[in-house]
Design a protein around this motif. Structure first.
Motif, short mmCIF file in Angstrom:
data_model
loop_
_atom_site.label_atom_id
_atom_site.label_comp_id
_atom_site.label_asym_id
_atom_site.label_seq_id
_atom_site.Cartn_x
_atom_site.Cartn_y
_atom_site.Cartn_z
N GLY A 55 44.18 42.10 40.81
CA GLY A 55 45.10 42.84 41.56
C GLY A 55 45.09 42.33 43.00
O GLY A 55 45.79 42.82 43.97
N GLU A 58 48.73 41.40 44.76
CA GLU A 58 49.51 42.43 45.06
C GLU A 58 48.79 43.13 46.23
O GLU A 58 49.57 43.68 47.28
CB GLU A 58 49.49 43.40 44.01
N PHE A 59 47.62 43.25 46.16
CA PHE A 59 46.83 43.87 47.37
C PHE A 59 47.02 42.99 48.71
O PHE A 59 47.30 43.87 49.64
CB PHE A 59 45.14 43.60 46.72
N LEU A 62 50.53 43.97 49.96
CA LEU A 62 50.64 45.35 50.25
C LEU A 62 49.90 45.45 51.75
O LEU A 62 50.72 46.06 52.62
CB LEU A 62 50.09 46.19 49.60
N GLY A 77 53.25 51.50 47.57
CA GLY A 77 52.50 50.48 46.61
C GLY A 77 51.18 50.55 46.49
O GLY A 77 50.60 50.15 45.33
N TRP A 78 50.68 51.11 47.53
CA TRP A 78 49.10 51.51 47.51
C TRP A 78 48.92 52.60 46.54
O TRP A 78 47.89 52.53 45.55
CB TRP A 78 48.37 51.94 48.80
N TRP A 81 49.17 50.72 43.09
CA TRP A 81 48.14 49.79 42.99
C TRP A 81 46.74 50.65 42.56
O TRP A 81 45.97 50.07 41.73
CB TRP A 81 47.91 48.84 44.21
N THR A 84 46.32 51.59 39.02
CA THR A 84 46.15 50.44 37.95
C THR A 84 44.89 49.39 38.17
O THR A 84 44.78 48.37 37.34
CB THR A 84 47.41 49.44 37.96
N ASN A 85 44.14 49.72 39.34
CA ASN A 85 43.10 48.82 39.76
C ASN A 85 42.09 49.60 39.98
O ASN A 85 41.19 49.43 41.06
CB ASN A 85 43.55 48.02 40.86
N SER A 88 38.60 47.75 40.49
CA SER A 88 38.37 46.81 41.37
C SER A 88 37.68 46.86 42.60
O SER A 88 37.41 47.86 43.09
CB SER A 88 40.20 46.54 41.94
N ALA A 94 41.44 49.65 49.83
CA ALA A 94 42.70 50.01 49.40
C ALA A 94 43.03 51.49 49.71
O ALA A 94 44.15 51.88 50.23
CB ALA A 94 43.10 49.93 47.85
#
Length: 316
Positions: A55, A58-59, A62, A77-78, A81, A84-85, A88, A94
């Motif tokens: 991730g 993409e992190f 964003l 987006g957060w 994210w 799906t993460n 992480s 995030a």
């Protein structure tokens, strides 16, 4: 006959010393060589590299998007994210970034379905406008950065009207704001009552909000309101309070003893004597946390206008 004895002794000697040499090799020489060989092989093998976080790209995208001020796509987006993460190590950061984006959008008319615009008419006040839109007078003032509670006819106002609820996790010492059931922002509790032995959740609600200056209650709009301490009272539960630690005093300067200072002499009596050692300045003792669910003072100031009487509070 002599030859036979000689051969017999030679054979026995070879057997004895050969066996001793073999066992000595197996016990001492061979393990040492194997250890050296293993170390040489390990030295030649590169250390395993950590698996990259899938991730991360993409992190970073964003994070850059939010830094550039594009809050709506960053917020959306957060949210995707985080779903799906969830495993992480970047998840806490995030969530913090999502919370910052949510709070910034709370006070904007675009990108927030719970925020509307309003034009001030004759006879309006913040309290009347808040009641009309199921909002909060202090929240409207903050959203529009009004210097006081006075309004001008024709003035355009942003009216936030979130549906706020709170979740308190005593074990992890977190307080989470929810807007219509969705994550808004999370805060760390500096202190909280011990979690109960049972795992049952407690559903409470806000019964009052207090702004105080000393022992006096301060009303919204009062000149001393901005400097007041805030307390959120809960039904049948400890209150939510703010705490601001005392500033750390600078280290005390040590004054060297004067040459005229008399030297302490132990005479064996109780007579008072002068001491040459410098006096140490006592350091201030950290203030104890107040009872209840304790937030940093800046955090309770942010939460205070968002809640109102009957705001639901779920305590884990």
């Amino acid at each position: 006959m002599k030859t036979f004895r000689f051969l017999t002794l030679l054979t026995l000697g070879l057997l004895i010393f050969g066996s001793a040499g073999y066992f000595g090799y197996e016990l001492f020489v061979k393990p040492s060589r194997m250890e050296k060989r293993a170390k040489s092989l390990e030295a030649g093998v590169p250390a395993p590299t950590a698996t990259p976080d899938p991730g991360l790209p993409e992190f970073q995208r964003l994070k850059a998007l939010q830094s550039s001020g594009q809050l709506v796509p960053a917020r959306d987006g957060w949210n995707a994210w985080i779903v799906t993460n969830k495993q992480s190590p970047l998840l806490p950061e995030a969530l913090n970034l999502l919370g910052a984006a949510n709070m910034a959008l709370m006070f904007q008319s675009s990108g927030n379905p719970s925020t509307t615009s309003y034009t001030v008419v004759k006879g309006d006040s913040l309290a009347k406008i808040a009641a009309k839109h199921h909002s909060n007078a202090e929240l409207i003032q903050r959203a529009n950065q009004l210097p006081n509670i006075n309004l001008q006819i024709g003035e355009q106002l942003i009216i936030p009207a979130p549906k706020i609820s709170l979740e308190i996790d005593r074990a992890n010492k977190t307080l989470t704001l929810l807007d219509n059931g969705s994550f808004l922002k999370a805060y760390s509790l500096l202190s909280s009552p011990r979690p109960p032995k049972t795992s049952a959740n407690v559903t409470s609600k806000v019964i009052d909000k207090l702004a105080t200056a000393g022992s006096k209650r301060v009303a919204f709009g009062d000149k001393s309101y901005s400097q007041s301490e805030r307390v959120i009272l809960l039904a049948q539960s400890p209150a939510i309070v703010g705490f601001k630690p005392a500033p750390t005093p600078p280290p005390a300067a040590v004054t060297p003893p004067s040459t005229n200072t008399p030297v302490a002499v132990n005479t064996g009596t109780n007579d008072s004597i002068a001491s040459t050692s410098p006096q140490a300045t006592s350091q201030s003792t950290p203030l104890p946390f107040p009872s209840g669910y304790v937030l940093a003072s800046e955090d309770i100031l942010e939460i205070f206008p968002l809640v109102s009487r009957n705001t639901v509070v779920v305590i884990h």
